[in-house]
Design a protein around this motif. Structure first.
Motif, PDB file in Angstrom:
ATOM      1  N   ASN A 114      -0.767  -1.830  -7.225  1.00 33.84           N
ATOM      2  CA  ASN A 114      -0.990  -2.910  -8.185  1.00 33.84           C
ATOM      3  C   ASN A 114       0.362  -3.407  -8.710  1.00 33.84           C
ATOM      4  N   LEU A 115       0.781  -4.543  -8.208  1.00 33.04           N
ATOM      5  CA  LEU A 115       2.066  -5.121  -8.601  1.00 33.04           C
ATOM      6  C   LEU A 115       1.827  -6.420  -9.350  1.00 33.04           C
ATOM      7  N   GLY A 116       2.557  -6.621 -10.431  1.00 31.48           N
ATOM      8  CA  GLY A 116       2.429  -7.849 -11.208  1.00 31.48           C
ATOM      9  C   GLY A 116       3.155  -9.009 -10.549  1.00 31.48           C
ATOM     10  N   ASP A 117       2.748 -10.219 -10.915  1.00 27.58           N
ATOM     11  CA  ASP A 117       3.346 -11.421 -10.332  1.00 27.58           C
ATOM     12  C   ASP A 117       4.852 -11.472 -10.565  1.00 27.58           C
ATOM     13  N   GLU A 118       5.290 -11.099 -11.763  1.00 26.09           N
ATOM     14  CA  GLU A 118       6.720 -11.175 -12.077  1.00 26.09           C
ATOM     15  C   GLU A 118       7.518 -10.194 -11.225  1.00 26.09           C
ATOM     16  N   GLU A 119       6.983  -9.003 -11.030  1.00 28.74           N
ATOM     17  CA  GLU A 119       7.687  -8.013 -10.218  1.00 28.74           C
ATOM     18  C   GLU A 119       7.784  -8.481  -8.763  1.00 28.74           C
ATOM     19  N   ILE A 120       6.695  -9.062  -8.260  1.00 24.22           N
ATOM     20  CA  ILE A 120       6.707  -9.549  -6.881  1.00 24.22           C
ATOM     21  C   ILE A 120       7.703 -10.686  -6.722  1.00 24.22           C
ATOM     22  N   ALA A 121       7.689 -11.629  -7.642  1.00 22.51           N
ATOM     23  CA  ALA A 121       8.631 -12.747  -7.577  1.00 22.51           C
ATOM     24  C   ALA A 121      10.072 -12.254  -7.627  1.00 22.51           C
ATOM     25  N   ALA A 122      10.323 -11.226  -8.442  1.00 21.71           N
ATOM     26  CA  ALA A 122      11.672 -10.687  -8.547  1.00 21.71           C
ATOM     27  C   ALA A 122      12.092 -10.024  -7.238  1.00 21.71           C
TER      28      ALA A 122
ATOM     29  N   THR B  83       0.849  -1.187   0.000  1.00 23.55           N
ATOM     30  CA  THR B  83       0.000   0.000   0.000  1.00 23.55           C
ATOM     31  C   THR B  83       0.888   1.243   0.000  1.00 23.55           C
ATOM     32  N   GLU B  84       0.270   2.369  -0.289  1.00 20.50           N
ATOM     33  CA  GLU B  84       0.950   3.648  -0.144  1.00 20.50           C
ATOM     34  C   GLU B  84      -0.032   4.664   0.407  1.00 20.50           C
ATOM     35  N   THR B  85       0.498   5.683   1.055  1.00 25.52           N
ATOM     36  CA  THR B  85      -0.355   6.749   1.563  1.00 25.52           C
ATOM     37  C   THR B  85      -0.258   7.950   0.639  1.00 25.52           C
ATOM     38  N   ILE B  86      -1.400   8.568   0.371  1.00 26.08           N
ATOM     39  CA  ILE B  86      -1.451   9.719  -0.521  1.00 26.08           C
ATOM     40  C   ILE B  86      -2.189  10.862   0.167  1.00 26.08           C
ATOM     41  N   ALA B  87      -1.752  12.074  -0.101  1.00 20.41           N
ATOM     42  CA  ALA B  87      -2.390  13.251   0.486  1.00 20.41           C
ATOM     43  C   ALA B  87      -3.753  13.482  -0.156  1.00 20.41           C
ATOM     44  N   LEU B  88      -4.695  13.944   0.642  1.00 17.32           N
ATOM     45  CA  LEU B  88      -6.029  14.274   0.152  1.00 17.32           C
ATOM     46  C   LEU B  88      -6.169  15.790  -0.008  1.00 17.32           C
ATOM     47  N   PRO B  89      -6.922  16.235  -1.008  1.00 12.72           N
ATOM     48  CA  PRO B  89      -7.184  17.676  -1.132  1.00 12.72           C
ATOM     49  C   PRO B  89      -8.054  18.147   0.024  1.00 12.72           C
ATOM     50  N   LEU B  90      -7.747  19.336   0.535  1.00 13.40           N
ATOM     51  CA  LEU B  90      -8.464  19.849   1.697  1.00 13.40           C
ATOM     52  C   LEU B  90      -9.029  21.235   1.424  1.00 13.40           C
ATOM     53  N   ASP B  91     -10.145  21.522   2.088  1.00 14.23           N
ATOM     54  CA  ASP B  91     -10.676  22.879   2.120  1.00 14.23           C
ATOM     55  C   ASP B  91      -9.975  23.600   3.272  1.00 14.23           C
ATOM     56  N   ARG B  92      -8.929  24.345   2.946  1.00 16.14           N
ATOM     57  CA  ARG B  92      -8.081  24.912   3.996  1.00 16.14           C
ATOM     58  C   ARG B  92      -8.721  26.098   4.713  1.00 16.14           C
TER      59      ARG B  92
ATOM     60  N   ALA C 183      -5.235  -3.710   7.582  1.00 14.24           N
ATOM     61  CA  ALA C 183      -6.223  -4.596   6.960  1.00 14.24           C
ATOM     62  C   ALA C 183      -6.131  -4.524   5.438  1.00 14.24           C
ATOM     63  N   GLU C 184      -5.822  -3.338   4.897  1.00  6.68           N
ATOM     64  CA  GLU C 184      -5.700  -3.197   3.446  1.00  6.68           C
ATOM     65  C   GLU C 184      -4.529  -4.029   2.923  1.00  6.68           C
ATOM     66  N   ALA C 185      -3.402  -3.986   3.630  1.00  2.00           N
ATOM     67  CA  ALA C 185      -2.249  -4.788   3.222  1.00  2.00           C
ATOM     68  C   ALA C 185      -2.538  -6.279   3.399  1.00  2.00           C
ATOM     69  N   ALA C 186      -3.278  -6.617   4.441  1.00  2.00           N
ATOM     70  CA  ALA C 186      -3.633  -8.024   4.667  1.00  2.00           C
ATOM     71  C   ALA C 186      -4.476  -8.560   3.522  1.00  2.00           C
ATOM     72  N   ALA C 187      -5.447  -7.769   3.066  1.00  2.00           N
ATOM     73  CA  ALA C 187      -6.282  -8.191   1.944  1.00  2.00           C
ATOM     74  C   ALA C 187      -5.452  -8.342   0.675  1.00  2.00           C
ATOM     75  N   ALA C 188      -4.518  -7.406   0.465  1.00  2.00           N
ATOM     76  CA  ALA C 188      -3.661  -7.485  -0.725  1.00  2.00           C
ATOM     77  C   ALA C 188      -2.755  -8.709  -0.657  1.00  2.00           C
ATOM     78  N   LEU C 189      -2.205  -8.981   0.515  1.00  2.00           N
ATOM     79  CA  LEU C 189      -1.318 -10.134   0.665  1.00  2.00           C
ATOM     80  C   LEU C 189      -2.080 -11.437   0.473  1.00  2.00           C
ATOM     81  N   SER C 190      -3.290 -11.507   0.985  1.00  2.00           N
ATOM     82  CA  SER C 190      -4.116 -12.708   0.811  1.00  2.00           C
ATOM     83  C   SER C 190      -4.351 -12.999  -0.663  1.00  2.00           C
ATOM     84  N   ALA C 191      -4.576 -11.941  -1.435  1.00  2.00           N
ATOM     85  CA  ALA C 191      -4.784 -12.118  -2.869  1.00  2.00           C
ATOM     86  C   ALA C 191      -3.520 -12.642  -3.545  1.00  2.00           C
ATOM     87  N   LEU C 192      -2.356 -12.155  -3.111  1.00  2.00           N
ATOM     88  CA  LEU C 192      -1.098 -12.621  -3.694  1.00  2.00           C
ATOM     89  C   LEU C 192      -0.863 -14.100  -3.403  1.00  2.00           C
TER      90      LEU C 192
END
Length: 237
Positions: free
Chosen positions: A152-160, A33-42, A175-184
């Motif tokens: 979104n990582l491809g199988d070949e990149e992960i294996a490498a 996973t990665e964290t990204i900034a959200l636009p805000l009403d400052r 939990a987000e990483a857990a779901a992604a890892l389960s899929a892998l």
């Protein structure tokens, strides 16, 4: 030497890798996973009595102008790492909490009942903090500064990245990483790399998201912090 998969995003992944190396393990970095900034009403910063932060990412991704507008208020951080991030961002008076969001809410509730606080947070978060403050008559103005998204990582990149060699343990922080890892793990091309792995989860909520993984391979940290998580590596896997 145990090969330990680190699934958390940067900058935490590299920090964890250094701790693993110091303890004699071989870290394999695979942020899911990665964290990204959200636009805000400052312009929507309310008058508040204090600021609360339960994730270091919330201040790392907050605009400088927002932090500047709040920096003079008492800042309640959930634990040491978050408190350090708040001080680095510019908050003047930072109180370091007990490391648990529920306990922090209880402490704030006793002090600030009937008042309003600003809560810097992520889009995905545990509800217990806000629920306990509401029960204590503290009005919470949540400002979501970041989101956590799956890579979104491809199988070949992960294996490498795994050098096409099995891992002995996988550290799972969200939990987000857990779901992604389960899929892998279910991918035919990758399954063999995880056949003998133990899955070490930061909390019961994270462990629950390890869908389809044999429960006997899952270990849960005694408390939701990295010290307790890494302590699992000293137990039989």
């Amino acid at each position: 030497m145990l090969r330990v998969l680190v699934t958390r995003p940067e900058p935490g992944a590299s920090r964890t890798a250094r701790r693993l190396e110091a303890q004699g393990f071989q870290p394999i970095l695979l942020p899911l996973t990665e964290t990204i900034a959200l636009p805000l009403d400052r312009s929507a910063v309310p008058q508040a009595a204090a600021v609360a932060v339960t994730s270091a990412n919330a201040v790392r991704h907050a605009p400088k102008e927002l932090v500047a507008a709040l920096a003079a208020l008492p800042c309640h951080a959930v634990g040491r790492r978050t408190a350090e991030a708040c001080r680095a961002a510019g908050f003047v008076s930072v109180a370091e909490g007990p490391g648990d969001a529920g306990a922090l809410a209880d402490a704030i509730g006793r002090e600030l009942a009937g008042k309003e606080i600003v809560y810097l947070c992520g889009r995905v978060r545990f509800p217990v903090f806000e629920e306990r403050l509401a029960a204590a008559a503290v009005r919470v103005h949540a400002i979501e500064t970041y989101d956590t998204v799956r890579l979104n990582l491809g199988d070949e990149e992960i294996a490498a990245r795994l050098s096409k060699k099995p891992v002995d343990a996988a550290l799972v922080y969200s939990a987000e990483a857990a779901a992604a890892l389960s899929a892998l793990v279910r991918q035919a091309a990758l399954r063999g790399l995880f056949d003998k792995a133990a899955f070490l989860a930061l909390s019961a909520r994270v462990a629950k998201a390890l869908d389809g993984i044999d429960g006997q391979k899952i270990r849960i940290a005694s408390q939701p912090d990295e010290v307790a998580l890494l302590a699992l590596l000293s137990l039989p896997l």
